[in-house]
Design an enzyme around this catalytic site. Structure first.
Site, mmCIF file in Angstrom:
data_model
loop_
_atom_site.group_PDB
_atom_site.id
_atom_site.type_symbol
_atom_site.label_atom_id
_atom_site.label_comp_id
_atom_site.label_asym_id
_atom_site.label_seq_id
_atom_site.Cartn_x
_atom_site.Cartn_y
_atom_site.Cartn_z
ATOM 1 N N HIS A 1 -1.270 -0.052 -9.728
ATOM 2 C CA HIS A 1 -1.893 -0.957 -8.746
ATOM 3 C C HIS A 1 -2.540 -2.173 -9.427
ATOM 4 O O HIS A 1 -3.755 -2.388 -9.313
ATOM 5 C CB HIS A 1 -2.918 -0.202 -7.889
ATOM 6 C CG HIS A 1 -3.163 -0.879 -6.563
ATOM 7 N ND1 HIS A 1 -3.522 -0.201 -5.420
ATOM 8 C CD2 HIS A 1 -3.099 -2.197 -6.198
ATOM 9 C CE1 HIS A 1 -3.678 -1.056 -4.419
ATOM 10 N NE2 HIS A 1 -3.425 -2.274 -4.872
ATOM 11 N N ARG B 1 0.854 -1.190 0.000
ATOM 12 C CA ARG B 1 0.000 0.000 0.000
ATOM 13 C C ARG B 1 0.889 1.239 0.000
ATOM 14 O O ARG B 1 2.000 1.219 0.561
ATOM 15 C CB ARG B 1 -0.868 0.072 1.262
ATOM 16 C CG ARG B 1 -2.123 -0.763 1.250
ATOM 17 C CD ARG B 1 -3.165 -0.245 0.247
ATOM 18 N NE ARG B 1 -4.384 -1.039 0.274
ATOM 19 C CZ ARG B 1 -4.578 -2.188 -0.368
ATOM 20 N NH1 ARG B 1 -3.618 -2.680 -1.154
ATOM 21 N NH2 ARG B 1 -5.711 -2.839 -0.281
ATOM 22 N N GLU C 1 -3.336 7.385 -4.130
ATOM 23 C CA GLU C 1 -3.672 6.978 -5.504
ATOM 24 C C GLU C 1 -5.166 7.194 -5.784
ATOM 25 O O GLU C 1 -5.975 7.116 -4.852
ATOM 26 C CB GLU C 1 -3.266 5.506 -5.747
ATOM 27 C CG GLU C 1 -3.950 4.493 -4.861
ATOM 28 C CD GLU C 1 -3.338 3.092 -5.011
ATOM 29 O OE1 GLU C 1 -2.113 2.941 -4.906
ATOM 30 O OE2 GLU C 1 -4.126 2.158 -5.232
HETATM 31 C C1 GLV Z 1 -4.955 -5.197 -3.369
HETATM 32 O O1 GLV Z 1 -4.199 -4.285 -3.236
HETATM 33 C C2 GLV Z 1 -5.608 -5.839 -2.277
HETATM 34 O O2 GLV Z 1 -5.472 -5.417 -1.124
HETATM 35 O O3 GLV Z 1 -6.303 -6.826 -2.541
#
Ligand code: GLV
Length: 317
Positions: A281, A234, A263
């Site tokens: 991401h 993250r 983001e």
């Molecule tokens: C993706 O970033 C998730 O947390 O599944």
């Protein structure tokens, strides 16, 4: 009347099969992701919400829901930092996530970034596309070998472990740090020691008050000169300004990011610094993985509404 499930996501409806089989009243409302007031109003009229990591499920949404009949929120993500879990507990709303099913896909992207950062792939591709490649040279585009490099994993949950097995297959020497001893070979109790003993560091911890700013300039400076740093967990866990400074000064040879603080905005300094590979991401973004994640989140909803304890429960009602 069948319980109502608000699905705040745009997705192929066949992925919602567990909800359909349970005969639930499915309301598709992806537009609520962009309107907090409307989401609060809709939450008051729902028994369950299926949400995304980009949708803030805060105390307002949860208390509005609890004033109605909201019983469960299921995030189609393993991370759930978008959900105020404490407020969910107070309002007797269960929270579910999607652990396990995205480990392989996300670990693949971590390896992609490790490879790209170690071999300078982004800059090399850019030079080819710009017409700057003048031919094969013995000392052109030189990078770092994965084989024999020490990989330090910050966090050793399912994704960290999936990266460990992939990295070992590449000949990397894998160590890991976690808050509690894992009982696995390669455990390093002290994070700073792990960082100073790693040629490549990959971050795999959830975002929480404890991990925000975990890797800042001080910790980056402990990494050996010429090392590589990758984050697929993250944004906000890694200080982006400190990362840019370390790349610009040459302290870090390369880095890769799949996640960003705030983001989808991306700090403009990240866009121009050399040696950095950036992805939007996409850690879990394969068709099969996103379908499995959605089905698991839906199964959590079905279980909670049926009074069962789901396998993917984060926090009970
Ligand atoms: C993706 O970033 C998730 O947390 O599944």
């Amino acid at each position: 009347m069948a319980p109502r499930v608000l699905v705040v996501a745009r997705l192929p409806t066949e992925w919602l099969e567990p909800l359909q089989t349970a005969g639930l009243d499915i309301r598709l409302a992806p537009e609520l992701a962009d309107c907090h007031a409307a989401l609060c109003a809709a939450a008051a009229d729902a028994d369950a919400i299926v949400s995304l990591l980009s949708v803030p499920i805060d105390a307002e949404v949860l208390s509005a829901g609890a004033l109605g009949r909201l019983r469960v929120v299921a995030n189609i993500a393993v991370g759930y930092d978008n959900i105020d879990v404490e407020a969910a507990r107070k309002n007797h709303v269960a929270v579910c996530n999607t652990p396990g099913v995205l480990d392989s896909a996300t670990a693949d992207v971590a390896m992609l970034l490790i490879l790209a950062a170690c071999r300078g792939a982004t800059a090399a591709e850019k030079s080819l596309r710009n017409g700057a490649w003048s031919g094969w040279e013995l000392t052109g585009y030189l990078g770092k070998d994965l084989s024999g490099a020490r990989l330090g994993l910050v966090g050793f949950g399912g994704i960290g472990q999936a990266v460990a097995s992939r990295a070992a297959a590449f000949g990397m020497l894998v160590q890991h740090h976690a808050r509690r001893p894992t009982g696995n070979p390669g455990y390093v109790p002290d994070l700073d020691t792990l960082l100073s003993d790693s040629d490549v560091v990959s971050i795999h911890v959830p975002r929480s008050p404890e991990t925000l700013g975990l890797i800042g300039s001080d910790r980056i400076s402990r990494m050996p000169r010429g090392s590589v740093l990758v984050n697929t967990s993250r944004g906000g866990i890694l200080d982006e300004g400190a990362l840019v400074d370390a790349l610009a000064s040459g302290h870090l040879a390369g880095a890769g990011l799949d996640v960003f603080d705030g983001e989808p905005s991306v700090n403009p300094r990240l866009l121009s610094v050399p040696g950095l590979t950036l992805l939007p991401h996409i850690g879990s973004a394969t068709w099969a993985t996103r379908e499995s994640m959605t089905r698991l989140a839906c199964q959590g909803v079905v279980d909670v509404l049926a009074g069962r304890t789901p396998s993917n429960l984060v926090s009970a009602r």
